[in-house]
Write a protein that holds these residues in place. Structure first.
Motif, mmCIF file in Angstrom:
data_model
loop_
_atom_site.group_PDB
_atom_site.id
_atom_site.type_symbol
_atom_site.label_atom_id
_atom_site.label_comp_id
_atom_site.label_asym_id
_atom_site.label_seq_id
_atom_site.Cartn_x
_atom_site.Cartn_y
_atom_site.Cartn_z
ATOM 1 N N LEU A 377 -5.902 11.021 -1.344
ATOM 2 C CA LEU A 377 -6.847 9.965 -1.021
ATOM 3 C C LEU A 377 -7.694 10.396 0.158
ATOM 4 C CD1 LEU A 377 -6.296 6.188 -1.094
ATOM 5 C CD2 LEU A 377 -7.048 7.184 1.066
ATOM 6 N N ASP A 378 -8.989 10.192 0.066
ATOM 7 C CA ASP A 378 -9.913 10.592 1.118
ATOM 8 C C ASP A 378 -9.863 9.567 2.251
ATOM 9 O OD1 ASP A 378 -12.059 11.256 2.751
ATOM 10 O OD2 ASP A 378 -13.383 11.759 1.086
ATOM 11 N N PRO A 379 -9.360 9.950 3.428
ATOM 12 C CA PRO A 379 -9.220 8.972 4.520
ATOM 13 C C PRO A 379 -10.544 8.510 5.100
ATOM 14 C CG PRO A 379 -8.706 11.182 5.303
ATOM 15 C CD PRO A 379 -8.889 11.294 3.818
ATOM 16 N N ALA A 380 -11.640 9.170 4.766
ATOM 17 C CA ALA A 380 -12.939 8.790 5.317
ATOM 18 C C ALA A 380 -13.669 7.766 4.449
ATOM 19 C CB ALA A 380 -13.815 10.033 5.481
ATOM 20 N N LYS A 381 -13.159 7.504 3.251
ATOM 21 C CA LYS A 381 -13.829 6.583 2.339
ATOM 22 C C LYS A 381 -13.239 5.180 2.421
ATOM 23 C CE LYS A 381 -15.320 9.937 -1.157
ATOM 24 N NZ LYS A 381 -15.227 10.329 -2.600
ATOM 25 N N GLU A 382 -14.075 4.187 2.121
ATOM 26 C CA GLU A 382 -13.610 2.800 2.112
ATOM 27 C C GLU A 382 -12.558 2.607 1.023
ATOM 28 O OE1 GLU A 382 -15.762 -1.422 2.613
ATOM 29 O OE2 GLU A 382 -16.352 -0.344 0.803
ATOM 30 N N THR A 383 -11.462 1.929 1.395
ATOM 31 C CA THR A 383 -10.319 1.773 0.490
ATOM 32 C C THR A 383 -9.837 0.331 0.505
ATOM 33 O OG1 THR A 383 -9.619 4.063 0.953
ATOM 34 C CG2 THR A 383 -7.975 2.578 -0.023
ATOM 35 N N VAL A 384 -9.484 -0.180 -0.674
ATOM 36 C CA VAL A 384 -8.856 -1.494 -0.814
ATOM 37 C C VAL A 384 -7.506 -1.309 -1.480
ATOM 38 C CG1 VAL A 384 -8.988 -3.783 -1.878
ATOM 39 C CG2 VAL A 384 -11.066 -2.709 -0.976
ATOM 40 N N ILE A 385 -6.459 -1.889 -0.885
ATOM 41 C CA ILE A 385 -5.141 -1.910 -1.520
ATOM 42 C C ILE A 385 -4.813 -3.362 -1.882
ATOM 43 C CG2 ILE A 385 -4.418 0.116 -0.211
ATOM 44 C CD1 ILE A 385 -2.530 -1.713 1.391
ATOM 45 N N PHE A 386 -3.991 -3.529 -2.900
ATOM 46 C CA PHE A 386 -3.728 -4.858 -3.452
ATOM 47 C C PHE A 386 -2.277 -5.263 -3.215
ATOM 48 C CE2 PHE A 386 -7.457 -3.358 -5.535
ATOM 49 C CZ PHE A 386 -8.210 -4.486 -5.812
ATOM 50 N N ASN A 387 -2.099 -6.395 -2.527
ATOM 51 C CA ASN A 387 -0.782 -7.005 -2.424
ATOM 52 C C ASN A 387 -0.726 -8.159 -3.418
ATOM 53 O OD1 ASN A 387 1.827 -7.810 -1.489
ATOM 54 N ND2 ASN A 387 0.812 -9.495 -0.443
ATOM 55 N N THR A 388 0.214 -8.093 -4.346
ATOM 56 C CA THR A 388 0.212 -9.033 -5.467
ATOM 57 C C THR A 388 1.213 -10.174 -5.342
ATOM 58 O OG1 THR A 388 1.685 -7.492 -6.629
ATOM 59 C CG2 THR A 388 -0.685 -7.356 -7.119
ATOM 60 N N GLY A 389 2.036 -10.191 -4.271
ATOM 61 C CA GLY A 389 3.020 -11.260 -4.174
ATOM 62 C C GLY A 389 3.576 -11.428 -2.769
ATOM 63 N N ASP A 390 4.260 -12.544 -2.552
ATOM 64 C CA ASP A 390 4.745 -12.980 -1.249
ATOM 65 C C ASP A 390 6.142 -12.442 -0.954
ATOM 66 O OD1 ASP A 390 5.598 -14.542 0.989
ATOM 67 O OD2 ASP A 390 4.237 -16.142 0.392
ATOM 68 N N GLY A 391 6.328 -11.951 0.265
ATOM 69 C CA GLY A 391 7.622 -11.422 0.671
ATOM 70 C C GLY A 391 8.740 -12.436 0.697
ATOM 71 N N LEU A 392 8.399 -13.728 0.777
ATOM 72 C CA LEU A 392 9.438 -14.757 0.763
ATOM 73 C C LEU A 392 10.195 -14.771 -0.567
ATOM 74 C CD1 LEU A 392 7.581 -17.697 2.529
ATOM 75 C CD2 LEU A 392 9.412 -16.278 3.465
ATOM 76 N N LYS A 393 9.612 -14.170 -1.599
ATOM 77 C CA LYS A 393 10.280 -14.120 -2.901
ATOM 78 C C LYS A 393 11.312 -13.002 -2.980
ATOM 79 C CE LYS A 393 6.421 -16.011 -5.596
ATOM 80 N NZ LYS A 393 5.750 -15.958 -6.911
ATOM 81 N N THR A 394 11.211 -12.018 -2.084
ATOM 82 C CA THR A 394 12.118 -10.866 -2.135
ATOM 83 C C THR A 394 12.710 -10.588 -0.755
ATOM 84 O OG1 THR A 394 10.249 -9.321 -1.814
ATOM 85 C CG2 THR A 394 10.876 -9.820 -4.082
ATOM 86 N N LEU A 395 13.231 -11.633 -0.135
ATOM 87 C CA LEU A 395 13.758 -11.515 1.224
ATOM 88 C C LEU A 395 14.875 -10.490 1.351
ATOM 89 C CD1 LEU A 395 13.887 -15.268 2.296
ATOM 90 C CD2 LEU A 395 12.408 -13.492 3.261
ATOM 91 N N ASP A 396 15.680 -10.352 0.312
ATOM 92 C CA ASP A 396 16.818 -9.432 0.383
ATOM 93 C C ASP A 396 16.394 -8.000 0.669
ATOM 94 O OD1 ASP A 396 18.464 -11.531 -0.106
ATOM 95 O OD2 ASP A 396 19.017 -10.965 -2.151
ATOM 96 N N ALA A 397 15.166 -7.653 0.312
ATOM 97 C CA ALA A 397 14.709 -6.274 0.487
ATOM 98 C C ALA A 397 14.736 -5.837 1.946
ATOM 99 C CB ALA A 397 13.307 -6.113 -0.086
#
Length: 422
Positions: A377-397
């Motif tokens: 991945l080119d660190p100089a380019k604009e990047t979007v990452i996607f978070n698809t869910g809430d951590g409260l659903k997987t607290l055990d992790a």
């Protein structure tokens, strides 16, 4: 079920088309091609799409239905079965960028802000609006958790019965969040792939002929809901497409639809013609798409999923080959990370961006780190990452990794002795 074009008269959708052979079929409850058994997707009237303007979209509601002119259903507000998801935050992640050595703009698209705290509210709203138009009277799905949450909630608001099917080993939070809405929750002793296979069989029975399985018999409409993530990112960036995106993969459908959304926006003329690069993120416990890419093959070998990222645990990914095509066409890459890296990714995203992600988001953050470290991945380019869910659903992790940093008595002396007043 209704299978005529009449229920979609106000829609730009015109037919279903096979991704494999290109055969066309009416807009109906059908997900596989009768000619080659390939998957179907929605085909649109290009002229109708070309008439959509930025101003028209911007004047729309503050949710996914602002994009109704680009979707197969939902033009009429009274036709919708919806929780009105969408327009979730696009967070500028400067601290995360600095920690990873990224010099271009870095953004986190945080879809945990949706009504049931995952991106699945988008796909369910579109799928069930289609299901209502087609005459279905019960709502269902095969799910790794988030989808079941969303189907149950949509059904409850619409006053329609629901029956959702899940693997019996899901995280407790996701089970509770499905059951609380009052529909039937059926836990299957097996993997998600076993659950999905059973649901496919149930669609062929008389007892379930009036049931819309959002990711089976109305899947072409369901998949279109994912495009709204791509539309939103482009609009939130001032009507432009980011140079790079990093997207978690289970079936691979989310990645392909975000890529499709970008392509459509360019074709319609809503954004400037540009190039973008698509990266896919998987868990090492369920990584058949990424492994195929690394081996340079289109053959995706099904696996038995393991690991903590259960929302991504689809061992036989239906859209895997299309995800490979998107990544290769755009010059991207796919990576996978193990459970320890996923946990570290959850903490990294929380600590630097204030986003508490479920395990899928931990996968995405950890893969972003690996892509930078390996030079993919080119660190100089604009990047979007996607978070698809809430951590409260997987607290055990992360429950065993984080907790109180100090324990004190209720006195100034105790607080001073703990070093908190220095």
């Amino acid at each position: 079920m209704t299978s005529t074009l009449s229920v979609f008269t106000d829609s730009p959708a015109r037919h279903l088309v096979c991704r494999g052979c290109g055969a066309q079929f009416p807009l109906a409850a059908q997900h596989a091609c009768y000619e080659c058994f390939g998957p179907l997707e929605v085909g649109y009237d290009a002229e109708a799409l070309s008439r959509v303007t930025r101003e028209q979209i911007e004047a729309g509601p503050q949710n996914i239905w602002r994009y109704a002119p680009l979707l197969p259903v939902g033009t009429d507000p009274d036709s919708r079965v919806t929780l009105d998801p969408g327009l979730t935050p696009l967070i500028k992640a400067d601290l995360l960028a600095r920690e990873l050595g990224i010099t271009g703009q870095l953004w986190v698209k945080d879809d945990s802000a949706n009504p049931t705290h995952s991106f699945k509210d988008r796909v369910v709203s579109v799928a069930l609006t289609a299901a209502k138009a087609l005459g279905f009277t019960r709502y269902s799905c095969a799910s790794t958790g988030n989808l079941a949450n969303s189907v149950a909630a949509h059904a409850a608001r619409a006053g329609v019965p629901s029956t959702v099917f899940i693997p019996s080993d899901l995280e407790p939070g996701k089970v509770v969040m499905s059951a609380v809405y009052g529909g039937d929750v059926v836990a299957i002793e097996g993997s998600y792939d076993d659950v999905n296979r059973l649901c496919s069989e149930l669609t062929e029975t008389d007892e379930f002929e009036d049931t819309a399985f959002v990711n089976v018999n109305v899947r072409p409409f369901y998949a279109e809901g994912s495009k709204t993530l791509g539309y939103e990112v482009a609009e939130q960036l001032g009507w432009r497409i980011p140079a790079q995106v990093v997207i978690p993969m289970a079936s691979g459908e989310l990645l392909t639809k975000i890529d499709k959304a970008f392509s459509e926006l360019v074709e319609i003329g809503l954004v400037p013609d540009t190039e973008w690069t698509v990266f896919g993120a998987q868990s090492a416990g369920c990584n058949p798409i990424a492994v195929a890419l690394h081996k340079g093959t289109d053959e995706i070998v099904p696996v038995k999923p393991t690991g903590i990222a259960k929302s991504l645990n689809i061992g036989d990914p239906a859209a895997g080959v299309y995800a490979l095509e998107s990544v290769r066409r755009t010059g991207g890459w796919m990576e996978y990370v193990d459970d320890d890296e996923i946990r570290a990714g959850i903490e990294l995203l929380a600590r630097t961006a204030g986003v508490f992600a479920e395990t899928a988001g931990g996968v995405t953050a950890a893969v972003l780190k690996k892509l930078v470290e390996t030079g993919r991945l080119d660190p100089a380019k604009e990047t979007v990452i996607f978070n698809t869910g809430d951590g409260l659903k997987t607290l055990d992790a992360v429950a065993g990794r984080v907790g109180p940093s100090h324990r004190v008595k209720p006195s100034l002396k105790s607080v001073r002795e703990a070093g908190l007043l220095s």
